[in-house]
Design a protein around this motif. Structure first.
Motif, PDB file in Angstrom:
ATOM      1  N   TYR A   1     127.894  74.240 -16.129  1.00  0.00           N
ATOM      2  CA  TYR A   1     126.687  75.042 -16.373  1.00  0.00           C
ATOM      3  C   TYR A   1     126.973  76.501 -16.038  1.00  0.00           C
ATOM      4  CZ  TYR A   1     123.700  70.891 -17.005  1.00  0.00           C
ATOM      5  OH  TYR A   1     123.132  69.738 -17.468  1.00  0.00           O
TER       6      TYR A   1
ATOM      7  N   MET B   1     129.925  73.106 -24.505  1.00  0.00           N
ATOM      8  CA  MET B   1     130.009  73.194 -23.037  1.00  0.00           C
ATOM      9  C   MET B   1     128.781  72.600 -22.368  1.00  0.00           C
ATOM     10  SD  MET B   1     131.675  76.987 -22.714  1.00  0.00           S
ATOM     11  CE  MET B   1     131.615  77.110 -20.925  1.00  0.00           C
ATOM     12  N   SER B   2     127.592  72.854 -22.928  1.00  0.00           N
ATOM     13  CA  SER B   2     126.410  72.293 -22.283  1.00  0.00           C
ATOM     14  C   SER B   2     126.401  70.777 -22.463  1.00  0.00           C
ATOM     15  CB  SER B   2     125.124  72.932 -22.809  1.00  0.00           C
ATOM     16  OG  SER B   2     124.970  72.680 -24.178  1.00  0.00           O
TER      17      SER B   2
ATOM     18  N   ARG C   1     130.037  81.675 -30.167  1.00  0.00           N
ATOM     19  CA  ARG C   1     129.207  81.594 -28.970  1.00  0.00           C
ATOM     20  C   ARG C   1     128.334  80.328 -29.020  1.00  0.00           C
ATOM     21  NH1 ARG C   1     124.429  83.369 -26.505  1.00  0.00           N
ATOM     22  NH2 ARG C   1     123.420  83.672 -28.526  1.00  0.00           N
TER      23      ARG C   1
ATOM     24  N   THR D   1     128.919  78.035 -18.744  1.00  0.00           N
ATOM     25  CA  THR D   1     128.123  78.197 -19.964  1.00  0.00           C
ATOM     26  C   THR D   1     127.148  79.364 -19.835  1.00  0.00           C
ATOM     27  OG1 THR D   1     128.216  75.785 -20.098  1.00  0.00           O
ATOM     28  CG2 THR D   1     126.855  76.899 -21.722  1.00  0.00           C
ATOM     29  N   GLU D   2     126.681  79.595 -18.616  1.00  0.00           N
ATOM     30  CA  GLU D   2     125.731  80.695 -18.422  1.00  0.00           C
ATOM     31  C   GLU D   2     126.335  82.045 -18.777  1.00  0.00           C
ATOM     32  OE1 GLU D   2     122.665  80.828 -15.647  1.00  0.00           O
ATOM     33  OE2 GLU D   2     123.139  78.917 -14.714  1.00  0.00           O
TER      34      GLU D   2
ATOM     35  N   MET E   1     119.163  75.075 -20.682  1.00  0.00           N
ATOM     36  CA  MET E   1     120.024  73.936 -21.035  1.00  0.00           C
ATOM     37  C   MET E   1     119.363  72.623 -20.623  1.00  0.00           C
ATOM     38  SD  MET E   1     123.908  75.259 -20.296  1.00  0.00           S
ATOM     39  CE  MET E   1     123.725  76.514 -19.033  1.00  0.00           C
TER      40      MET E   1
ATOM     41  N   TYR F   1     135.504  78.554 -19.601  1.00  0.00           N
ATOM     42  CA  TYR F   1     135.576  77.118 -19.882  1.00  0.00           C
ATOM     43  C   TYR F   1     136.944  76.572 -19.455  1.00  0.00           C
ATOM     44  CZ  TYR F   1     134.497  72.872 -22.727  1.00  0.00           C
ATOM     45  OH  TYR F   1     134.227  71.600 -23.165  1.00  0.00           O
TER      46      TYR F   1
ATOM     47  N   LEU G   1     130.294  77.144 -28.672  1.00  0.00           N
ATOM     48  CA  LEU G   1     130.684  76.917 -27.275  1.00  0.00           C
ATOM     49  C   LEU G   1     129.511  76.437 -26.438  1.00  0.00           C
ATOM     50  CD1 LEU G   1     133.010  79.871 -26.293  1.00  0.00           C
ATOM     51  CD2 LEU G   1     133.525  77.450 -26.012  1.00  0.00           C
ATOM     52  N   ILE G   2     128.372  77.066 -26.632  1.00  0.00           N
ATOM     53  CA  ILE G   2     127.190  76.648 -25.866  1.00  0.00           C
ATOM     54  C   ILE G   2     126.911  75.175 -26.138  1.00  0.00           C
ATOM     55  CG2 ILE G   2     124.678  76.853 -25.704  1.00  0.00           C
ATOM     56  CD1 ILE G   2     124.978  79.857 -25.933  1.00  0.00           C
TER      57      ILE G   2
END
Lengths: 250, 95, 314
Positions: free
Chosen positions: C84, C39-40, C32, C87-88, C97, C148, C35-36
């Protein structure tokens, strides 16, 4: 370039309006309050710039020149847009009020222009009218949200109203040229649109808990190329690159 | 941070008449009306849709992965619900 | 260790079976967080990436170019927003973010710390920077996290126009006046190496790579993707009759790939560390827009609150 006649002058005026405001709105791209607004502003700017292109292209066929020559090679004194369109974007309140004023006008104006005796203008008006209907829906919505939001937003919106109020007169001024074209069934009588515009503004301001400014004043001159001090600087930035490489293709 | 006071909405777009609405992502807005306008500007920049739904993200109730055994698996053994489980004699048409 | 956590086996099995992980699924905390982070960073790159090109919207050299550029930069805002959104679903808000971006805790693609100096840079960014990004994004359409992967598919669909409009600018410049050609070559000279750096350090030096590959967050290694980009770009540059600034660039018959020179990793780390031309400007710009927009966002929220109250009262 051919000597401009009434029709090409008129088309250029409408083109300049769209060009200058489109340029101003595009200044919000990457500067808006959030991504959602940013994307929406770009959409509106794209509509205006698209409109400018259609009108310049039309004028260019009449004047035996190109859309880019019309947009990039004329100086501020030759630009004939209405002053309200060229004012710097200001804060979000200023841009919102300006947009709402112009959208409310455009939606009335282009609805009529669809019936212009000039087929090309009528076609451009039909497309533009569709866009304006969406624009005014959005800008009116923002007027209410920001007017009836917080104390700060209300006060910013009221300030913007005060700062823009005197520029509205120019929207409704018909000069000799447009009157002639109106008699030929080509152009629209601006003055006729004012009662409806006033009513739409009043209706929105009430809902937005804003008030009609007390002080009224009138500035005009855009159609004669007498502009605010801002237009020249905006055009410097906009035209510089194009002009520094004459005759090339981009 | 002030965004956190705006609300997240999930966006569903019907790309053509006759098709289902499909989830495409989300937008922030202060209410449903604004969410709809924002979704239009964000998700149909190329005319990708003819209808939009917006739903507050917090209003969506979703099944859990841990439910899988009890929620979905029992549906797994009903082969008779699928046309493929009925072999047809050779040559039969339009069925 | 896997045996102690049955969920982890189950999770890895799903990934090995090429199934997607979805928001409600069990996932290791590290997956997690990883990825955050990725992705962010990707979302921030789209948003910060609006600036170097956005600066040219006001002075684009023709109406057509202005419109194309504006819609391209708008797409970047859209792509940032898609990312975003995706990612949320991992339990972090856009506000959080944004705060991490502005504090420097969260990164964005370091290439946007280079300045865009001439109109040709708009072409070079579209062609090379977006070109490099697309190679990476195409690969990420198969990333293991469902939201994603779906965002990537949507983005890739829209992004191919970005690279083409950039290349189209370069074509026009290359066919144009001597000054235009010179401008184009200068832009290539400045953007080529940073574009290669976009794929990140060599696989052997990449800290996050191995775990990301195992979890299929990344599908291809940095070096593989970089090679792919070089291989496809050389020919495009030949058509322009312009040069890539690398004396070591040549076709290797045996490998069936182009060999290319060593990247200046010192420069790469210097720019990441804050020694690029625009590191400060980019964040300052973002903070300024965000601050100036605060009253707007607050007003919208306040209005919605009032409206809801009135509805209740009625």
């Amino acid at each position: 370039m051919t000597e401009p006649d009434n029709l090409s002058t008129y088309v250029l005026r409408l083109a300049d309006d769209a060009m200058v405001l489109g340029q101003r709105i595009s200044e919000w791209t990457s500067n808006s309050p959030n991504l959602e607004e940013d994307i929406a502003n770009s959409n509106v700017a794209l509509d205006y710039l698209g409109r400018a292109r259609m009108l310049y292209a039309y004028a260019a066929t009449m004047l035996n020149t190109t859309e880019d020559d019309l947009a990039f090679m004329r100086d501020a004194r030759q630009y004939t847009n209405l002053l309200m369109h060229e004012l710097p974007k200001g804060d979000y309140a200023f841009s919102t009020v300006r947009q709402f004023f112009i959208d409310s006008f455009d939606v009335l104006y282009f609805e009529q222009l669809i019936h212009s005796g000039d087929a090309q203008l009528a076609a451009i008006a039909a497309k533009t009218f569709k866009e304006c209907q969406y624009h005014v829906r959005r800008s009116r919505d923002l007027m209410v949200r920001l007017g009836d939001g917080t104390d700060e937003s209300n006060s910013r919106m009221q300030t913007a109203l005060d700062e823009l109020w005197g520029y509205r007169h120019e929207l409704f001024m018909d000069d000799e040229l447009e009157t002639e074209l109106q008699q030929q069934g080509v152009a629209i009588t601006r003055a006729d649109l004012q009662p409806k515009w006033d009513a739409a503004i009043q209706d929105c301001l009430t809902e937005a808990t804003l008030s009609i400014p007390e002080a009224d004043w009138t500035v005009s001159g855009g159609r004669a190329g007498v502009h605010s001090e801002h237009l020249g600087h905006m055009l410097d930035d906009m035209q510089c690159l194009h002009r520094s490489h004459p005759g090339v293709t981009w | 941070m002030s965004e956190s006071t705006l609300v997240l909405f999930e966006v569903f777009v019907r790309s053509n008449r006759g098709l289902d609405h499909q989830h495409v992502g989300s937008v922030y807005a202060s209410d449903h009306e604004q969410a709809l306008v924002n979704a239009r500007d964000v998700y149909i920049r190329r005319g990708e849709g003819v209808s939009i739904w917006v739903v507050k993200t917090t209003d969506i109730v979703a099944s859990q992965e841990s439910d899988v055994d009890t929620f979905y698996d029992p549906m797994d053994d009903k082969a008779y619900r699928h046309a493929m489980s009925y072999p047809m004699p050779e040559g039969v048409k339009n069925i | 260790m896997n045996d102690l956590v049955p969920e982890l086996d189950n999770f890895q099995q799903k990934i090995d079976d090429e199934q997607r992980i979805e928001p409600k699924d069990w996932m290791p905390e590290k997956y997690r967080l990883n990825l955050i982070r990725q992705m962010s960073q990707h979302a921030h790159s789209e948003v910060i990436g609006m600036q170097p090109e956005g600066n040219w919207i006001s002075s684009a050299p023709s109406l057509y170019r202005k419109i194309v550029l504006l819609s391209k930069v708008q797409d970047e805002a859209g792509h940032g927003l898609y990312l975003y959104s995706a990612t949320e679903t991992l339990g972090i808000t856009r506000a959080e973010m944004n705060a991490r971006l502005q504090s420097g805790e969260s990164k964005y693609a370091s290439i946007f710390n280079y300045p865009s100096l001439t109109w040709a840079d708009v072409g070079a960014i579209g062609w090379l920077v977006d070109g490099a990004a697309i190679v990476n994004q195409v690969s990420l359409q198969r990333t293991s996290y469902g939201p994603y992967a779906r965002a990537m598919i949507r983005i890739c669909k829209e992004e191919s126009f970005h690279q083409r409009q950039g290349y189209d600018i370069m074509v026009k410049l290359a066919e144009g006046s001597p000054a235009q050609r010179e401008m184009a070559q200068d832009a290539i000279n400045r953007w080529w190496w940073p574009s290669l750096m976009m794929f990140g350090p060599h696989d052997s030096d990449s800290v996050n790579s191995q775990q990301s590959m195992k979890w299929k967050i990344k599908r291809q290694s940095n070096d593989e993707l970089r090679q792919k980009f070089v291989d496809q770009t050389v020919q495009q540059c030949e058509i322009l009759k312009l040069e890539l600034p690398d004396p070591d660039l040549r076709w290797n018959e045996e490998r069936q790939h182009y060999d290319f020179g060593e990247i200046d990793w010192d420069e790469f780390y210097q720019v990441i560390k804050g020694n690029g031309h625009c590191n400060r400007d980019r964040i300052k710009h973002h903070v300024k827009a965000h601050k100036e927009g605060a009253w707007v966002r607050e007003a919208m929220t306040a209005y919605a609150g009032k409206k809801a109250q009135r509805k209740d009262a009625a």
